[in-house]
Design an enzyme around this catalytic site. Structure first.
Site, PDB file in Angstrom:
ATOM      1  N   SER A  43     -59.099  31.227  -1.488  1.00 50.09           N
ATOM      2  CA  SER A  43     -58.256  30.184  -0.900  1.00 50.09           C
ATOM      3  C   SER A  43     -56.925  30.758  -0.422  1.00 50.09           C
ATOM      4  O   SER A  43     -55.854  30.175  -0.629  1.00 50.09           O
ATOM      5  CB  SER A  43     -58.013  29.042  -1.900  1.00 50.09           C
ATOM      6  OG  SER A  43     -57.459  27.920  -1.252  1.00 50.09           O
ATOM      7  N   SER A  82     -55.997  22.527   0.269  1.00 50.93           N
ATOM      8  CA  SER A  82     -56.808  23.644   0.758  1.00 50.93           C
ATOM      9  C   SER A  82     -58.132  23.231   1.386  1.00 50.93           C
ATOM     10  O   SER A  82     -58.816  24.070   1.980  1.00 50.93           O
ATOM     11  CB  SER A  82     -57.070  24.646  -0.365  1.00 50.93           C
ATOM     12  OG  SER A  82     -55.943  25.490  -0.532  1.00 50.93           O
ATOM     13  N   LYS A 101     -58.919  24.236   4.905  1.00 45.03           N
ATOM     14  CA  LYS A 101     -59.565  25.502   5.255  1.00 45.03           C
ATOM     15  C   LYS A 101     -61.020  25.325   5.690  1.00 45.03           C
ATOM     16  O   LYS A 101     -61.602  26.237   6.278  1.00 45.03           O
ATOM     17  CB  LYS A 101     -59.464  26.479   4.088  1.00 45.03           C
ATOM     18  CG  LYS A 101     -58.028  26.896   3.750  1.00 45.03           C
ATOM     19  CD  LYS A 101     -58.002  27.877   2.584  1.00 45.03           C
ATOM     20  CE  LYS A 101     -56.592  28.410   2.313  1.00 45.03           C
ATOM     21  NZ  LYS A 101     -55.752  27.452   1.583  1.00 45.03           N
TER      22      LYS A 101
END
Length: 200
Positions: free
Chosen positions: A123, A62, A65
């Site tokens: 997330s 993640s 991101k």
């Protein structure tokens, strides 16, 4: 919740890291570091204090991101006025992946500020895809922009294959490169700090 807090803390810890040309000073931590790849720098002046395998390629998960947020911030003048709608097709990519989501529904519309909260605090993988479609007109086009930005920032060991971070062949980066894109996000887009103070 733990995943969200970890994501925010990683941004805070590596946000102010300096360029790769900065000198590395001898520092031996007085605690065990179990991470395979590490970079530690002075947040005030960017001096690199400690590294371990900082250029080893790994799946970013993640932390991908961070770059999604960079491009979202670059493309948005007013986070509250910019409205983003979730297209149907993006949900197909996440089917069966057991993804982290914010339960955004098909056709739902919210501001870019709200969408970034879903991306950075929860997330949410669907938020990443929705932002990608909104900013570039398509997810593939957005991923191309991610790679162009990575090249611009000197992230020489990074290749993005998606905008959310699910493991995929060739989707790789390094601790050093994550530091570079984190500094870009925090340094040039200070409004993003609003999300690092959200605890629940």
């Amino acid at each position: 919740m733990k995943k969200s807090i970890f994501f925010v803390l990683v941004i805070l810890l590596i946000a102010a890291l300096g360029a790769s040309s900065l000198p590395v000073y001898a520092y031996t931590p007085d605690f065990d570091i179990h991470s395979k790849s590490v970079i530690l720098a002075n947040a005030d002046n960017g001096e690199v204090l400690f590294t371990r395998n900082e250029n080893e390629k790994m799946y970013p998960a993640s932390l991908t991101k961070i770059m999604t947020a960079v491009l979202a911030m670059e493309s948005t003048t007013d986070l509250d006025a910019e409205m983003v709608t979730a297209p149907d097709y993006i949900f197909n990519e996440l089917a069966g992946t057991n993804s982290s989501t914010a339960d955004i529904r098909r056709g739902e519309t919210m501001s870019m500020r709200q969408m970034l909260a879903c991306l950075l605090v929860q997330s949410a993988n669907e938020a990443a895809l929705i932002i990608a479609d909104h900013v570039s007109g398509g997810v593939d086009e957005f991923v191309d922009e991610m790679n162009k930005k990575a090249e611009e920032l000197g992230m020489d060991n990074t290749t993005f294959v998606n905008c959310h971070g699910l493991d995929a062949d060739g989707h790789l980066t390094t601790a050093h490169d994550i530091a570079l894109m984190s500094r870009e996000l925090i340094g040039k887009h200070p409004k993003i700090r609003e999300y690092t103070t959200i605890w629940m």
